[in-house]
Design a protein around this motif. Sequence first.
Motif, mmCIF file in Angstrom:
data_model
loop_
_atom_site.group_PDB
_atom_site.id
_atom_site.type_symbol
_atom_site.label_atom_id
_atom_site.label_comp_id
_atom_site.label_asym_id
_atom_site.label_seq_id
_atom_site.Cartn_x
_atom_site.Cartn_y
_atom_site.Cartn_z
ATOM 1 N N ARG A 34 27.065 20.443 -21.060
ATOM 2 C CA ARG A 34 27.286 20.867 -19.674
ATOM 3 C C ARG A 34 28.778 20.861 -19.373
ATOM 4 O O ARG A 34 29.533 20.049 -19.901
ATOM 5 C CB ARG A 34 26.582 19.918 -18.718
ATOM 6 C CG ARG A 34 25.110 19.781 -18.994
ATOM 7 C CD ARG A 34 24.339 19.769 -17.714
ATOM 8 N NE ARG A 34 22.937 19.467 -17.976
ATOM 9 C CZ ARG A 34 22.003 20.383 -17.984
ATOM 10 N NH1 ARG A 34 22.297 21.629 -17.755
ATOM 11 N NH2 ARG A 34 20.744 20.056 -18.224
ATOM 12 N N ALA A 35 29.174 21.752 -18.473
ATOM 13 C CA ALA A 35 30.574 21.822 -18.052
ATOM 14 C C ALA A 35 30.836 20.732 -17.022
ATOM 15 O O ALA A 35 30.282 20.751 -15.934
ATOM 16 C CB ALA A 35 30.886 23.197 -17.474
ATOM 17 N N ALA A 36 31.694 19.782 -17.395
ATOM 18 C CA ALA A 36 32.098 18.734 -16.449
ATOM 19 C C ALA A 36 33.246 19.252 -15.582
ATOM 20 O O ALA A 36 33.365 18.899 -14.418
ATOM 21 C CB ALA A 36 32.508 17.480 -17.200
ATOM 22 N N THR A 37 34.104 20.065 -16.166
ATOM 23 C CA THR A 37 35.198 20.733 -15.465
ATOM 24 C C THR A 37 35.198 22.178 -15.924
ATOM 25 O O THR A 37 35.271 22.439 -17.132
ATOM 26 C CB THR A 37 36.566 20.088 -15.815
ATOM 27 O OG1 THR A 37 36.513 18.701 -15.502
ATOM 28 C CG2 THR A 37 37.697 20.755 -15.061
ATOM 29 N N ARG A 38 35.099 23.120 -15.015
ATOM 30 C CA ARG A 38 35.054 24.544 -15.377
ATOM 31 C C ARG A 38 36.395 24.999 -15.929
ATOM 32 O O ARG A 38 37.457 24.633 -15.403
ATOM 33 C CB ARG A 38 34.723 25.408 -14.160
ATOM 34 C CG ARG A 38 33.368 25.205 -13.553
ATOM 35 C CD ARG A 38 32.206 25.821 -14.287
ATOM 36 N NE ARG A 38 32.305 27.236 -14.460
ATOM 37 C CZ ARG A 38 31.703 27.883 -15.446
ATOM 38 N NH1 ARG A 38 30.978 27.237 -16.328
ATOM 39 N NH2 ARG A 38 31.810 29.174 -15.560
ATOM 40 N N ALA A 39 36.335 25.791 -16.970
ATOM 41 C CA ALA A 39 37.543 26.371 -17.556
ATOM 42 C C ALA A 39 37.849 27.684 -16.844
ATOM 43 O O ALA A 39 36.963 28.527 -16.702
ATOM 44 C CB ALA A 39 37.336 26.630 -19.046
ATOM 45 N N PRO A 40 39.082 27.861 -16.403
ATOM 46 C CA PRO A 40 39.418 29.138 -15.773
ATOM 47 C C PRO A 40 39.447 30.257 -16.812
ATOM 48 O O PRO A 40 39.703 30.018 -17.993
ATOM 49 C CB PRO A 40 40.809 28.899 -15.189
ATOM 50 C CG PRO A 40 41.381 27.786 -15.991
ATOM 51 C CD PRO A 40 40.221 26.955 -16.466
ATOM 52 N N LEU A 41 39.170 31.461 -16.363
ATOM 53 C CA LEU A 41 39.244 32.631 -17.232
ATOM 54 C C LEU A 41 40.716 32.954 -17.462
ATOM 55 O O LEU A 41 41.502 33.032 -16.524
ATOM 56 C CB LEU A 41 38.537 33.806 -16.550
ATOM 57 C CG LEU A 41 38.150 34.978 -17.422
ATOM 58 C CD1 LEU A 41 37.255 34.538 -18.569
ATOM 59 C CD2 LEU A 41 37.411 36.007 -16.588
ATOM 60 N N ARG A 42 41.087 33.094 -18.721
ATOM 61 C CA ARG A 42 42.488 33.361 -19.075
ATOM 62 C C ARG A 42 42.650 34.806 -19.510
ATOM 63 O O ARG A 42 41.810 35.337 -20.221
ATOM 64 C CB ARG A 42 42.930 32.445 -20.200
ATOM 65 C CG ARG A 42 42.883 30.982 -19.843
ATOM 66 C CD ARG A 42 43.032 30.094 -21.061
ATOM 67 N NE ARG A 42 44.069 30.525 -21.962
ATOM 68 C CZ ARG A 42 45.161 29.840 -22.228
ATOM 69 N NH1 ARG A 42 45.359 28.689 -21.661
ATOM 70 N NH2 ARG A 42 46.051 30.301 -23.084
ATOM 71 N N GLN A 43 43.725 35.405 -19.100
ATOM 72 C CA GLN A 43 44.060 36.753 -19.546
ATOM 73 C C GLN A 43 44.695 36.669 -20.932
ATOM 74 O O GLN A 43 45.513 35.790 -21.188
ATOM 75 C CB GLN A 43 45.057 37.414 -18.583
ATOM 76 C CG GLN A 43 44.496 37.689 -17.218
ATOM 77 C CD GLN A 43 43.431 38.774 -17.270
ATOM 78 O OE1 GLN A 43 43.452 39.652 -18.112
ATOM 79 N NE2 GLN A 43 42.484 38.696 -16.348
#
Length: 156
Positions: A34-43
Amino acid sequence: MHRWWLVVPDAAMVRPGELPEGWGLMALAGGRLRAATRAPLRQPRPLPPERLAAFATDLRATARRHPSVFPLLLERPAATAAARQARDEISLALADAGIPQQDTDQMQRLLSTAILGFALSEVAGRFDAQTAPQRDADFELLLEILTESIQSRLRA
Protein backbone atom coordinates in the motif's frame (compact mmCIF):
# COMPACT_ATOMS: atom_id res chain seq x y z
CA MET A 1 5.75 9.66 -16.95
CA HIS A 2 7.39 8.20 -13.88
CA ARG A 3 6.83 7.79 -10.19
CA TRP A 4 9.68 6.98 -7.83
CA TRP A 5 8.90 4.73 -4.87
CA LEU A 6 10.76 3.45 -1.87
CA VAL A 7 9.31 0.01 -1.08
CA VAL A 8 9.79 -1.38 2.44
CA PRO A 9 8.20 -4.15 4.50
CA ASP A 10 7.14 -1.67 7.22
CA ALA A 11 6.51 2.08 6.80
CA ALA A 12 7.94 2.66 10.30
CA MET A 13 11.38 1.80 8.89
CA VAL A 14 11.47 5.20 7.20
CA ARG A 15 11.85 8.02 9.69
CA PRO A 16 10.65 11.56 9.02
CA GLY A 17 13.01 13.32 6.63
CA GLU A 18 14.53 10.09 5.24
CA LEU A 19 12.23 9.75 2.24
CA PRO A 20 13.88 11.48 -0.73
CA GLU A 21 12.05 14.56 -1.95
CA GLY A 22 9.62 13.70 -4.74
CA TRP A 23 9.46 9.99 -3.84
CA GLY A 24 6.55 7.95 -2.58
CA LEU A 25 6.61 5.28 0.10
CA MET A 26 5.04 1.83 -0.26
CA ALA A 27 4.85 -0.64 2.59
CA LEU A 28 3.20 -3.93 3.40
CA ALA A 29 -0.07 -3.52 5.24
CA GLY A 30 -2.49 -6.39 5.77
CA GLY A 31 -0.47 -8.61 3.44
CA ARG A 32 -0.71 -6.12 0.55
CA LEU A 33 1.54 -3.39 -0.73
CA ARG A 34 0.00 0.00 0.00
CA ALA A 35 1.07 3.58 -0.63
CA ALA A 36 1.91 5.22 2.69
CA THR A 37 2.99 8.40 0.88
CA ARG A 38 1.86 9.03 -2.71
CA ALA A 39 4.60 9.55 -5.26
CA PRO A 40 4.09 12.58 -7.48
CA LEU A 41 4.02 12.04 -11.23
CA ARG A 42 7.36 13.13 -12.69
CA GLN A 43 7.93 14.48 -16.16
CA PRO A 44 10.71 12.73 -18.08
CA ARG A 45 13.87 14.78 -18.55
CA PRO A 46 15.67 14.70 -21.87
CA LEU A 47 18.85 12.65 -21.92
CA PRO A 48 21.61 15.24 -22.06
CA PRO A 49 23.92 14.42 -24.97
CA GLU A 50 26.88 15.13 -22.72
CA ARG A 51 25.87 12.23 -20.45
CA LEU A 52 26.10 9.74 -23.32
CA ALA A 53 29.24 11.47 -24.57
CA ALA A 54 30.90 11.14 -21.15
CA PHE A 55 30.20 7.40 -21.03
CA ALA A 56 31.41 6.90 -24.60
CA THR A 57 34.51 9.07 -24.16
CA ASP A 58 35.48 7.23 -20.97
CA LEU A 59 35.10 3.89 -22.71
CA ARG A 60 37.16 5.07 -25.68
CA ALA A 61 39.88 6.41 -23.36
CA THR A 62 40.03 3.07 -21.55
CA ALA A 63 40.47 1.28 -24.87
CA ARG A 64 43.27 3.65 -25.85
CA ARG A 65 45.03 3.20 -22.50
CA HIS A 66 44.86 -0.60 -22.70
CA PRO A 67 44.74 -1.50 -26.42
CA SER A 68 46.11 -5.02 -26.03
CA VAL A 69 43.76 -5.94 -23.19
CA PHE A 70 40.62 -4.08 -24.27
CA PRO A 71 39.48 -6.72 -26.82
CA LEU A 72 39.42 -9.30 -24.00
CA LEU A 73 36.52 -7.38 -22.42
CA LEU A 74 34.30 -8.65 -25.19
CA GLU A 75 35.20 -12.29 -24.65
CA ARG A 76 33.38 -12.62 -21.33
CA PRO A 77 30.12 -11.32 -19.92
CA ALA A 78 30.37 -8.05 -18.02
CA ALA A 79 29.83 -9.45 -14.53
CA THR A 80 31.88 -7.22 -12.23
CA ALA A 81 30.20 -4.71 -9.95
CA ALA A 82 31.79 -1.85 -11.90
CA ALA A 83 30.55 -3.22 -15.23
CA ARG A 84 27.04 -3.69 -13.86
CA GLN A 85 27.11 -0.18 -12.39
CA ALA A 86 28.04 1.38 -15.73
CA ARG A 87 25.31 -0.61 -17.47
CA ASP A 88 22.76 0.33 -14.81
CA GLU A 89 23.68 4.03 -14.99
CA ILE A 90 23.00 4.06 -18.72
CA SER A 91 19.68 2.23 -18.28
CA LEU A 92 18.66 4.65 -15.52
CA ALA A 93 19.59 7.65 -17.66
CA LEU A 94 17.47 6.26 -20.49
CA ALA A 95 14.53 5.63 -18.13
CA ASP A 96 14.92 9.11 -16.64
CA ALA A 97 14.75 10.53 -20.16
CA GLY A 98 11.41 8.80 -20.70
CA ILE A 99 12.38 5.60 -22.51
CA PRO A 100 9.84 2.98 -21.40
CA GLN A 101 11.28 0.65 -18.75
CA GLN A 102 10.80 -2.42 -20.95
CA ASP A 103 13.04 -0.82 -23.61
CA THR A 104 15.90 0.57 -21.50
CA ASP A 105 17.94 -2.65 -21.25
CA GLN A 106 17.71 -3.26 -24.99
CA MET A 107 18.70 0.33 -25.80
CA GLN A 108 21.57 0.17 -23.30
CA ARG A 109 22.87 -3.00 -24.99
CA LEU A 110 22.66 -1.43 -28.45
CA LEU A 111 24.30 1.85 -27.38
CA SER A 112 27.08 0.00 -25.57
CA THR A 113 27.61 -2.31 -28.54
CA ALA A 114 27.99 0.61 -30.95
CA ILE A 115 30.46 2.41 -28.67
CA LEU A 116 32.40 -0.76 -27.83
CA GLY A 117 32.57 -1.59 -31.54
CA PHE A 118 34.03 1.80 -32.39
CA ALA A 119 36.57 1.65 -29.55
CA LEU A 120 37.60 -1.90 -30.45
CA SER A 121 37.91 -1.05 -34.14
CA GLU A 122 40.09 1.91 -33.28
CA VAL A 123 42.54 0.02 -31.04
CA ALA A 124 42.62 -3.02 -33.34
CA GLY A 125 43.88 -0.86 -36.22
CA ARG A 126 40.77 -0.86 -38.38
CA PHE A 127 40.93 2.94 -38.65
CA ASP A 128 44.71 3.25 -39.12
CA ALA A 129 44.28 4.73 -42.60
CA GLN A 130 42.37 7.68 -41.10
CA THR A 131 44.05 10.60 -39.37
CA ALA A 132 43.44 11.17 -35.67
CA PRO A 133 41.23 14.21 -36.41
CA GLN A 134 39.17 12.08 -38.82
CA ARG A 135 38.74 9.35 -36.19
CA ASP A 136 37.65 12.00 -33.69
CA ALA A 137 35.15 13.39 -36.20
CA ASP A 138 33.84 9.87 -36.85
CA PHE A 139 33.42 9.33 -33.10
CA GLU A 140 31.53 12.62 -32.75
CA LEU A 141 29.26 11.61 -35.64
CA LEU A 142 28.60 8.25 -33.98
CA LEU A 143 27.57 10.04 -30.78
CA GLU A 144 25.34 12.39 -32.78
CA ILE A 145 23.65 9.43 -34.50
CA LEU A 146 23.13 7.60 -31.19
CA THR A 147 21.76 10.71 -29.49
CA GLU A 148 19.37 11.34 -32.37
CA SER A 149 18.16 7.74 -32.25
CA ILE A 150 17.33 8.17 -28.56
CA GLN A 151 15.51 11.45 -29.23
CA SER A 152 13.63 9.82 -32.13
CA ARG A 153 12.54 6.99 -29.86
CA LEU A 154 11.24 9.52 -27.36
CA ARG A 155 9.20 11.30 -30.03
CA ALA A 156 7.62 8.03 -31.23
